[in-house]
Each structure stands twice: as C-alpha cells, then as structure tokens.
Design an enzyme around this catalytic site. Structure first.
Site, PDB file in Angstrom:
ATOM      1  N   GLU A   1       0.495 -14.474  28.902  1.00 57.56           N
ATOM      2  CA  GLU A   1       0.993 -15.753  28.404  1.00 57.56           C
ATOM      3  C   GLU A   1       2.022 -16.323  29.375  1.00 57.56           C
ATOM      4  O   GLU A   1       2.018 -17.518  29.686  1.00 57.56           O
ATOM      5  CB  GLU A   1       1.599 -15.584  27.003  1.00 57.56           C
ATOM      6  CG  GLU A   1       0.576 -15.269  25.906  1.00 57.56           C
ATOM      7  CD  GLU A   1       0.160 -13.798  25.827  1.00 57.56           C
ATOM      8  OE1 GLU A   1       0.612 -12.991  26.679  1.00 57.56           O
ATOM      9  OE2 GLU A   1      -0.619 -13.457  24.915  1.00 57.56           O
TER      10      GLU A   1
ATOM     11  N   ASP B   1      -7.927 -17.342  19.487  1.00 59.99           N
ATOM     12  CA  ASP B   1      -8.865 -16.222  19.494  1.00 59.99           C
ATOM     13  C   ASP B   1      -9.725 -16.270  18.235  1.00 59.99           C
ATOM     14  O   ASP B   1      -9.306 -16.787  17.199  1.00 59.99           O
ATOM     15  CB  ASP B   1      -8.106 -14.889  19.552  1.00 59.99           C
ATOM     16  CG  ASP B   1      -7.457 -14.678  20.908  1.00 59.99           C
ATOM     17  OD1 ASP B   1      -7.693 -15.489  21.821  1.00 59.99           O
ATOM     18  OD2 ASP B   1      -6.704 -13.693  21.045  1.00 59.99           O
ATOM     19  N   ASP B   2     -10.922 -15.684  18.314  1.00 57.47           N
ATOM     20  CA  ASP B   2     -11.858 -15.850  17.200  1.00 57.47           C
ATOM     21  C   ASP B   2     -11.545 -14.973  15.992  1.00 57.47           C
ATOM     22  O   ASP B   2     -12.136 -15.166  14.933  1.00 57.47           O
ATOM     23  CB  ASP B   2     -13.319 -15.660  17.665  1.00 57.47           C
ATOM     24  CG  ASP B   2     -13.611 -14.281  18.266  1.00 57.47           C
ATOM     25  OD1 ASP B   2     -12.712 -13.410  18.251  1.00 57.47           O
ATOM     26  OD2 ASP B   2     -14.750 -14.088  18.751  1.00 57.47           O
ATOM     27  N   ASP B   3     -10.622 -14.027  16.130  1.00 63.77           N
ATOM     28  CA  ASP B   3     -10.372 -13.108  15.011  1.00 63.77           C
ATOM     29  C   ASP B   3      -9.041 -13.347  14.298  1.00 63.77           C
ATOM     30  O   ASP B   3      -8.753 -12.679  13.301  1.00 63.77           O
ATOM     31  CB  ASP B   3     -10.446 -11.652  15.499  1.00 63.77           C
ATOM     32  CG  ASP B   3      -9.480 -11.367  16.637  1.00 63.77           C
ATOM     33  OD1 ASP B   3      -9.001 -12.321  17.283  1.00 63.77           O
ATOM     34  OD2 ASP B   3      -9.203 -10.185  16.877  1.00 63.77           O
TER      35      ASP B   3
ATOM     36  N   TYR C   1     -17.162 -13.204  22.240  1.00 60.47           N
ATOM     37  CA  TYR C   1     -18.167 -12.329  22.857  1.00 60.47           C
ATOM     38  C   TYR C   1     -19.038 -11.718  21.775  1.00 60.47           C
ATOM     39  O   TYR C   1     -18.642 -11.603  20.612  1.00 60.47           O
ATOM     40  CB  TYR C   1     -17.504 -11.238  23.710  1.00 60.47           C
ATOM     41  CG  TYR C   1     -16.754 -10.179  22.953  1.00 60.47           C
ATOM     42  CD1 TYR C   1     -15.596 -10.487  22.254  1.00 60.47           C
ATOM     43  CD2 TYR C   1     -17.203  -8.859  22.924  1.00 60.47           C
ATOM     44  CE1 TYR C   1     -14.887  -9.513  21.558  1.00 60.47           C
ATOM     45  CE2 TYR C   1     -16.504  -7.878  22.225  1.00 60.47           C
ATOM     46  CZ  TYR C   1     -15.346  -8.218  21.553  1.00 60.47           C
ATOM     47  OH  TYR C   1     -14.648  -7.255  20.853  1.00 60.47           O
TER      48      TYR C   1
ATOM     49  N   ASP D   1     -18.151 -15.229  26.484  1.00 62.06           N
ATOM     50  CA  ASP D   1     -18.059 -14.215  27.537  1.00 62.06           C
ATOM     51  C   ASP D   1     -19.465 -13.669  27.740  1.00 62.06           C
ATOM     52  O   ASP D   1     -19.840 -12.636  27.177  1.00 62.06           O
ATOM     53  CB  ASP D   1     -17.085 -13.116  27.095  1.00 62.06           C
ATOM     54  CG  ASP D   1     -16.895 -12.054  28.173  1.00 62.06           C
ATOM     55  OD1 ASP D   1     -17.614 -12.098  29.183  1.00 62.06           O
ATOM     56  OD2 ASP D   1     -16.027 -11.181  27.978  1.00 62.06           O
TER      57      ASP D   1
ATOM     58  N   ARG E   1      -6.829  -8.522  13.088  1.00 55.60           N
ATOM     59  CA  ARG E   1      -7.896  -7.918  13.884  1.00 55.60           C
ATOM     60  C   ARG E   1      -8.920  -7.348  12.932  1.00 55.60           C
ATOM     61  O   ARG E   1      -8.581  -6.762  11.909  1.00 55.60           O
ATOM     62  CB  ARG E   1      -7.326  -6.826  14.790  1.00 55.60           C
ATOM     63  CG  ARG E   1      -6.240  -7.380  15.725  1.00 55.60           C
ATOM     64  CD  ARG E   1      -5.758  -6.353  16.705  1.00 55.60           C
ATOM     65  NE  ARG E   1      -6.753  -6.126  17.737  1.00 55.60           N
ATOM     66  CZ  ARG E   1      -6.752  -5.058  18.528  1.00 55.60           C
ATOM     67  NH1 ARG E   1      -5.830  -4.127  18.380  1.00 55.60           N
ATOM     68  NH2 ARG E   1      -7.664  -4.927  19.454  1.00 55.60           N
TER      69      ARG E   1
HETATM   70  N1  UDP Z   1     -12.940 -11.519  24.050  1.00 54.32           N
HETATM   71  C1  UDP Z   1     -13.876 -11.831  25.024  1.00 54.32           C
HETATM   72  N2  UDP Z   1     -14.466 -10.809  25.739  1.00 54.32           N
HETATM   73  C2  UDP Z   1     -14.168  -9.486  25.530  1.00 54.32           C
HETATM   74  C3  UDP Z   1     -13.198  -9.175  24.544  1.00 54.32           C
HETATM   75  C4  UDP Z   1     -12.601 -10.217  23.831  1.00 54.32           C
HETATM   76  O1  UDP Z   1     -14.181 -12.999  25.232  1.00 54.32           O
HETATM   77  O2  UDP Z   1     -14.730  -8.621  26.213  1.00 54.32           O
HETATM   78  C5  UDP Z   1     -12.311 -12.609  23.275  1.00 54.32           C
HETATM   79  C6  UDP Z   1     -12.279 -12.351  21.764  1.00 54.32           C
HETATM   80  O3  UDP Z   1     -13.456 -12.844  21.141  1.00 54.32           O
HETATM   81  C7  UDP Z   1     -11.017 -13.076  21.338  1.00 54.32           C
HETATM   82  C8  UDP Z   1     -10.118 -12.976  22.570  1.00 54.32           C
HETATM   83  O4  UDP Z   1     -10.971 -12.698  23.678  1.00 54.32           O
HETATM   84  O5  UDP Z   1     -11.276 -14.432  21.041  1.00 54.32           O
HETATM   85  C9  UDP Z   1      -9.074 -11.869  22.445  1.00 54.32           C
HETATM   86  O6  UDP Z   1      -9.728 -10.631  22.239  1.00 54.32           O
HETATM   87  P1  UDP Z   1      -9.287  -9.628  21.072  1.00 54.32           P
HETATM   88  O7  UDP Z   1      -9.190 -10.365  19.798  1.00 54.32           O
HETATM   89  O8  UDP Z   1     -10.190  -8.440  21.127  1.00 54.32           O
HETATM   90  O9  UDP Z   1      -7.835  -9.229  21.611  1.00 54.32           O
HETATM   91  P2  UDP Z   1      -6.596  -8.647  20.813  1.00 54.32           P
HETATM   92  O10 UDP Z   1      -6.683  -9.067  19.391  1.00 54.32           O
HETATM   93  O11 UDP Z   1      -6.710  -7.174  20.973  1.00 54.32           O
HETATM   94  O12 UDP Z   1      -5.432  -9.233  21.520  1.00 54.32           O
HETATM   95 MN    MN Z   2      -7.676 -10.458  18.392  1.00 58.95          MN
END
Ligand code: UDP
Ligand code: MN
Length: 258
Positions: A204, A117-119, A12, A41, A233
């Site tokens: 999950e 996830d992207d992070d 996103y 998103d 993160r």
């Molecule tokens: N993400 C999304 N929309 C949002 C928030 C997060 O598509 O409104 C995506 C985000 O880019 C990531 C995944 O969902 O790839 C998980 O989100 P995040 O890393 O914030 O979650 P956490 O690390 O808190 O589990």
């Molecule tokens: Mn994350």
C-alpha cells in the site's frame, strides 16, 4: 452529478470465486454511479466471470492480467509470502490512465478509485464516505492485521499516526481496503503503481508514497471512528467427500457451475 467510483477488483479462479463475485456484485448494485473494473488473474477472460458480469446489471470493464509465474503464490506457501493481486490492480490503473481516456467522456477527471478485493465485506456507507475524496481519503478496516481493527488516528481533524499491530513506522501502515484516491490524482501521477517487489506490508505504501503525505490524508467514517469495511476471508471449502465420490465415478456433475 455524483462523482463515479471506479472499483478495481483483482480476482482469480477457485471454488469460491462465483460466490464471492455474486456477493460483491450484489453489494455494488446498491451503490449509485459505480464502475466496476474486474481484473482476472488469468491469461484470458474466463466464461464464468464474463457471464456473471454480463448478467450483473452493473457498469463494468472486464480485464485480465496473469500474475508472472515467479510472483505467484504456490500451493502450500504461506499467504504472506508474496503480495496478491498486484499486477491486476496495476492493470486496472493502466486502463483508467490509457484506455478510458481514449473513450468518449474520458476527459472527465471527476471520480474516485478504490481497490476492493473480492472477499472483503463492504458497507454501503463506505462508498458514500469515499465519494467526496479530494486526494486520498482513509478510514478504519475491521478484522485485519491480527487486530479487531486498524485505523488512522485523527487529532484535530488530521491523521497524526496509525493504530496498527505491526511496524507502525511504515509510511502508510494501512490495508488496501482502507483508502481511496481521487481519479485526478491517479491521472496526474502516471507512474504511481503497486510494487510487487516491495517488502511484506509495504504494498500500500509503495503506491501511496508518491501521491500524498500523512498530513494530507482526508479522514472519513466519523474521523476514523467507525468500521465500515471488513477484511473478511473465506474458508477454503473441503472437498474430501467430493474426491471420494469422484474415485467411484460418482462425483458432482462438472457441467453444473458452482
Ligand atoms: N488474488 C489474485 N490472484 C491470486 C490470489 C489473489 O488475483 O493468486 C486476488 C483475490 O481475488 C483478492 C486479492 O487478490 O481480490 C487479494 O487476495 P486475498 O484476498 O487472497 O489476500 P488476503 O486477504 O490474504 O490479503
Ligand atoms: Mn482477502
């Protein structure tokens, strides 16, 4: 021929998005036979992601699926309130089950599906571990759940329970980054998807429950003794000075993409 790894990434728009996707795409460049399914998103595909993918030299599919408004985390909400990336991961699954199958070569069911996830931070080794997945493979995830790591506990080559700090009685108390599913199993179970209404920590499980049982899980990463992926993160960048300068008409040039 190596089985293709289909990596589904929800993403996103935010200040760090390009940095995250740059890092991720450059990791994936080192992985043979990888197909990146990027699901924005967003109500439309954005130019930032479109151009980044176009220049990436990766095999990719670019999709978008906005999170329903009532499901979206609002500014100031604690991050655990609602699951993130749910509709996007489901859209990636739909593409594999419907659109990909209609394409040339779409009858090839050899492959592995991974939700990245992207992070997070991914070692190249984790992709080679998951490539041999028959049904569902599992491994430890570092820096997650308020722990140094969470992992399946393996005895005699089988997963017997889970090392986790919270509700170990959940069907699959694992992070998204800690498992991969064979494409064949995804296609054989067209109803399996992520349930955005699942209680906290059960996302999950909502997907995996219909697919496998604990004793069928295939432990990877040296019987789940190695951490090869980290639930990192990224800190939200502070924009205090930017805002102060903006107030004086001296903000950073909006034409420069960050
Ligand atoms: N993400 C999304 N929309 C949002 C928030 C997060 O598509 O409104 C995506 C985000 O880019 C990531 C995944 O969902 O790839 C998980 O989100 P995040 O890393 O914030 O979650 P956490 O690390 O808190 O589990
Ligand atoms: Mn994350």
């Amino acid at each position: 021929k190596l089985p293709t790894i289909f990596v589904i990434t929800p993403t996103y728009a935010r200040l760090v998005q390009k940095a995250e996707l740059t890092r991720l795409s450059q990791t994936f460049l080192h992985v043979p036979q990888l197909h990146w399914i990027v699901v924005e998103d967003s109500p439309h595909k954005t130019p930032l992601v479109t151009e980044l993918l176009g220049k990436s030299k990766l095999n990719y599919t670019h999709l978008h699926m906005p999170t329903a408004k009532d499901r979206k985390l609002q500014e100031g909400d604690p991050s655990w309130l609602k699951p993130r990336g749910v509709e996007q991961r489901n859209e990636g699954l739909r593409w594999l089950r419907v659109d990909r199958r209609a394409q040339p070569g779409g009858d090839n069911q050899q492959g592995v599906v991974y939700f990245a996830d992207d992070d997070n931070t991914y070692s190249l080794q984790i992709f080679e571990e998951m490539r041999s997945t028959q049904r569902v493979s599992v491994w430890p995830v570092g820096l997650v759940g308020g722990m140094k790591y969470e992992r399946p506990v393996v005895e005699g080559g089988k997963v017997v329970r889970f090392h986790t700090g919270w509700r170990p009685s959940r069907p699959f108390p694992m992070d998204m980054a800690g498992f991969a599913v064979s494409l064949k199993l995804v296609l054989a179970n067209p109803e399996a998807c992520f349930d955005g209404e699942a209680p906290m920590g059960f996302l999950e499980s909502s997907f995996l429950q219909g697919l496998v049982t604990m004793d069928e899980l295939e432990p990877k990463a040296d019987n789940c003794s190695k951490v090869l992926v980290w639930h990192t993160r990224t800190e939200k960048p502070k924009m205090k000075r930017e805002e102060a300068l903006q107030a004086q008409g001296l903000g950073s040039d909006p034409a420069v993409e960050v």
